[in-house]
Design a protein around this motif. Structure first.
Motif, short mmCIF file in Angstrom:
data_model
loop_
_atom_site.label_atom_id
_atom_site.label_comp_id
_atom_site.label_asym_id
_atom_site.label_seq_id
_atom_site.Cartn_x
_atom_site.Cartn_y
_atom_site.Cartn_z
N PHE A 290 0.84 -1.20 0.00
CA PHE A 290 0.00 0.00 0.00
C PHE A 290 0.87 1.25 0.00
O PHE A 290 1.75 1.41 0.85
CB PHE A 290 -0.92 0.02 1.22
N THR A 291 0.60 2.15 -0.94
CA THR A 291 1.29 3.45 -0.96
C THR A 291 0.35 4.57 -0.54
O THR A 291 0.74 5.74 -0.55
CB THR A 291 1.87 3.74 -2.35
N GLY A 292 -0.87 4.24 -0.19
CA GLY A 292 -1.83 5.21 0.30
C GLY A 292 -2.83 4.54 1.23
O GLY A 292 -3.24 3.40 0.98
N ILE A 293 -3.20 5.22 2.31
CA ILE A 293 -4.18 4.68 3.25
C ILE A 293 -5.11 5.79 3.71
O ILE A 293 -4.69 6.92 3.94
CB ILE A 293 -3.53 4.00 4.49
N ALA A 294 -6.38 5.46 3.83
CA ALA A 294 -7.37 6.36 4.42
C ALA A 294 -7.60 5.92 5.85
O ALA A 294 -7.98 4.77 6.09
CB ALA A 294 -8.67 6.34 3.63
N LEU A 295 -7.37 6.82 6.80
CA LEU A 295 -7.45 6.46 8.22
C LEU A 295 -8.82 6.75 8.79
O LEU A 295 -9.34 7.86 8.67
CB LEU A 295 -6.40 7.24 9.02
N MET A 296 -9.38 5.74 9.44
CA MET A 296 -10.65 5.93 10.13
C MET A 296 -10.43 6.80 11.39
O MET A 296 -9.34 6.79 11.97
CB MET A 296 -11.24 4.58 10.52
N PRO A 297 -11.46 7.53 11.82
CA PRO A 297 -11.29 8.48 12.94
C PRO A 297 -11.42 7.83 14.31
O PRO A 297 -11.72 8.51 15.30
CB PRO A 297 -12.41 9.48 12.70
N ASN A 298 -11.18 6.51 14.41
CA ASN A 298 -11.39 5.80 15.67
C ASN A 298 -10.19 5.97 16.61
O ASN A 298 -9.47 5.02 16.90
CB ASN A 298 -11.59 4.30 15.41
N THR A 299 -9.98 7.19 17.08
CA THR A 299 -8.84 7.48 17.94
C THR A 299 -9.33 8.19 19.20
O THR A 299 -10.51 8.42 19.37
CB THR A 299 -7.82 8.38 17.20
N VAL A 300 -8.38 8.52 20.08
CA VAL A 300 -8.74 9.21 21.33
C VAL A 300 -7.81 10.43 21.47
O VAL A 300 -6.65 10.27 21.80
CB VAL A 300 -8.59 8.29 22.55
N PRO A 301 -8.27 11.67 21.20
CA PRO A 301 -9.65 12.00 20.81
C PRO A 301 -9.93 11.55 19.39
O PRO A 301 -9.00 11.31 18.61
CB PRO A 301 -9.66 13.53 20.91
N PRO A 302 -11.21 11.46 19.02
CA PRO A 302 -11.54 11.12 17.63
C PRO A 302 -11.07 12.23 16.69
O PRO A 302 -10.85 13.37 17.11
CB PRO A 302 -13.07 11.03 17.64
N VAL A 303 -10.96 11.91 15.43
CA VAL A 303 -10.58 12.91 14.43
C VAL A 303 -11.86 13.66 14.05
O VAL A 303 -12.52 13.34 13.07
CB VAL A 303 -9.92 12.24 13.21
N HIS A 304 -12.21 14.64 14.88
CA HIS A 304 -13.48 15.34 14.68
C HIS A 304 -13.31 16.86 14.59
O HIS A 304 -14.29 17.61 14.66
CB HIS A 304 -14.48 14.98 15.79
N SER A 305 -12.06 17.32 14.43
CA SER A 305 -11.82 18.75 14.21
C SER A 305 -10.56 18.91 13.38
O SER A 305 -9.80 17.94 13.17
CB SER A 305 -11.68 19.48 15.54
N LYS A 306 -10.30 20.13 12.92
CA LYS A 306 -9.14 20.35 12.07
C LYS A 306 -7.83 20.08 12.81
O LYS A 306 -6.82 19.76 12.18
CB LYS A 306 -9.16 21.77 11.52
N SER A 307 -7.84 20.18 14.13
CA SER A 307 -6.60 19.95 14.89
C SER A 307 -6.09 18.52 14.69
O SER A 307 -4.89 18.31 14.47
CB SER A 307 -6.85 20.20 16.39
N GLU A 308 -6.99 17.54 14.76
CA GLU A 308 -6.58 16.15 14.58
C GLU A 308 -6.17 15.88 13.13
O GLU A 308 -5.21 15.14 12.87
CB GLU A 308 -7.69 15.18 15.00
N ILE A 309 -6.90 16.46 12.17
CA ILE A 309 -6.54 16.30 10.76
C ILE A 309 -5.13 16.82 10.52
O ILE A 309 -4.28 16.14 9.91
CB ILE A 309 -7.54 17.04 9.84
N GLU A 310 -4.86 18.03 11.00
CA GLU A 310 -3.56 18.64 10.78
C GLU A 310 -2.45 17.90 11.52
O GLU A 310 -1.33 17.78 11.02
CB GLU A 310 -3.61 20.11 11.20
N TYR A 311 -2.76 17.38 12.70
CA TYR A 311 -1.77 16.60 13.44
C TYR A 311 -1.35 15.37 12.65
O TYR A 311 -0.15 15.09 12.47
CB TYR A 311 -2.35 16.16 14.79
N ILE A 312 -2.32 14.62 12.13
CA ILE A 312 -2.00 13.40 11.39
C ILE A 312 -1.24 13.72 10.10
O ILE A 312 -0.25 13.07 9.77
CB ILE A 312 -3.29 12.60 11.08
#
Length: 416
Positions: free
Chosen positions: A86-108
């Motif tokens: 795999f050279t690309g992956i879409a990550l599910m938001p099942n984290t703590v905290p969930p990926v539910h704001s731009k902060s988590e998107i930008e962090y990843i």
């Protein structure tokens, strides 16, 4: 990265060299020449009888970071992805905290920069994935989220799903639906049927999935929206989506690789490594899923990579967590299902990128070297030593598999 791949069979529907055997020269991460015979003093990789295709792309990958790094972090997760081609992956938001704001998107996105594997975080549909209020979807989209999902939690509120479809439509984003009616599925652990009766366990009926697919198809039609169904698993689900496509709805779907080869009979030994969700279904369902791939109803194959610490899986079936790691076994399972190479490349490399609306790699001169080289016939043992994930929750560890990834290249990097 400079490399000459000798005598590989190119499998790429978008390439002028599709189905041809050729040498492929890569210089500084760019394909500079493709020809029947290339002479150079560059490092050579002998690939006679092997296949080269665009790198695979996974639409359903779970990595614990942020918050659950003891399951998997971005380093080990992307290494397992590269090992699986795999050279690309879409990550599910099942984290703590969930990926539910731009902060988590930008962090990843910041954490995964300059990686061989391109990482695409999916934003949550609802705040905290609680299914009550819409998350900051547009902010996440501006920060890089391509699509939205509540991960392994279905959106039970039909009104919330309708609003999500309408809202995402405004900026051409895609909603992923995990189809399960929790009121019907309840707390059951396995597929409802003969096996659940033999196990003495309450089962999850196929209806729980099919009812939600029917509901969300109605909502997508009403809102004139695109929708994608994650990990469909039953005969009737395939029929519903096939009919919706026939009527012109913008619907896509994927299937987990393990659902193409395993049935609920695998659970007769009470082995919790086979406990996944949706649950393993019947042989008739498996046949319908394979038929759906072949006729175009099912658009993509996913790994549904779901790592867990040992204490969550090496316990009784009833209390074990759902899920297994799958990045390194997706290709062997697709081959075991009897799918031909061209179809596998379509479902694992081309279509997933179409669905997420990201650039599709092409094996052609002047293009970036984003590819996987694999042997469809090589037998290898999947074990704890060559497992690249931080977790070991796979029913296939210790088993011989057919179909091995030999080389993965992207972003001027390679993984052997």
């Amino acid at each position: 990265m400079n490399l000459l791949i000798k005598s590989a069979t190119i499998i790429d529907p978008n390439s002028p060299f599709n189905q041809k055997i050729a040498d492929v020269l890569i210089e500084k991460g760019i394909i500079t020449q493709i020809a029947p015979e290339i002479e150079t003093d560059t490092e050579i990789f002998e690939a006679e009888g092997k296949y080269i295709s665009p790198g695979f792309f996974d639409l359903n990958c779970n990595i614990g970071e942020p918050g659950l790094e003891t399951k998997e972090d971005l380093y080990t997760g992307t290494e397992a992805a590269a090992a699986g081609g795999f050279t690309g992956i879409a990550l599910m938001p099942n984290t703590v905290p969930p990926v539910h704001s731009k902060s988590e998107i930008e962090y990843i996105l910041n954490r995964s920069k300059k990686n061989l594997v391109d990482v695409y975080p999916l934003g949550a549909i609802s705040h905290k994935r609680e299914g009550k209020d819409l998350a900051e979807m547009y902010d996440m989209y501006l920060s890089g989220a391509k699509a939205f999902s509540d991960g392994n939690r279905p959106v039970q509120d039909a009104g919330l799903m309708e609003r999500a479809l309408l809202y995402a439509q405004g900026f051409d984003a895609l909603i992923f639906s995990y189809p399960e009616d929790t009121a019907i599925a309840g707390k059951a652990k396995v597929n409802e049927g003969e096996v659940s009766t033999l196990l003495g366990m309450k089962g999850i009926p196929s209806l729980a999935e099919e009812l939600m697919i029917a509901r969300d198809l109605y909502l997508a039609e009403y809102t004139v929206s695109r929708i994608h169904f994650s990990t469909v698993s039953t005969t009737r689900s395939v029929e519903l989506i096939r009919e919706a496509k026939r009527r012109g709805l913008e619907v896509t779907c994927d299937v987990a690789a393990h659902h193409l080869v395993l049935t609920d009979e695998a659970l007769l030994g009470f082995d919790s490594q086979y406990k996944v969700k949706p649950p393993l279904r019947t042989r008739d369902d498996v046949d319908a899923l394979i038929a759906g791939l072949k006729d175009g109803t099912i658009d993509a194959i996913v790994s549904q990579h779901t790592p867990h610490e040992v204490e969550f899986k090496n316990v009784e079936l009833e209390v074990a967590e759902f899920g297994s790691i799958g990045l390194q076994t997706a290709l062997p399972l697709a081959l075991k299902a009897g799918l031909d190479i061209s179809l596998i490349v379509e479902k694992m490399a081309v279509n997933p990128r179409k669905i997420l609306n990201v650039d599709i790699p092409i094996i052609a001169v002047g293009k970036e070297a984003n590819f996987v080289l694999f042997d469809a016939d090589e037998v290898w043992e999947y074990n704890k030593k060559n497992n690249r994930s931080r977790s070991y929750n796979s029913p296939f560890i210790g088993h011989n598999l057919i179909g091995k990834v030999l080389l993965t290249c992207n972003n001027n990097q390679s993984f052997k």
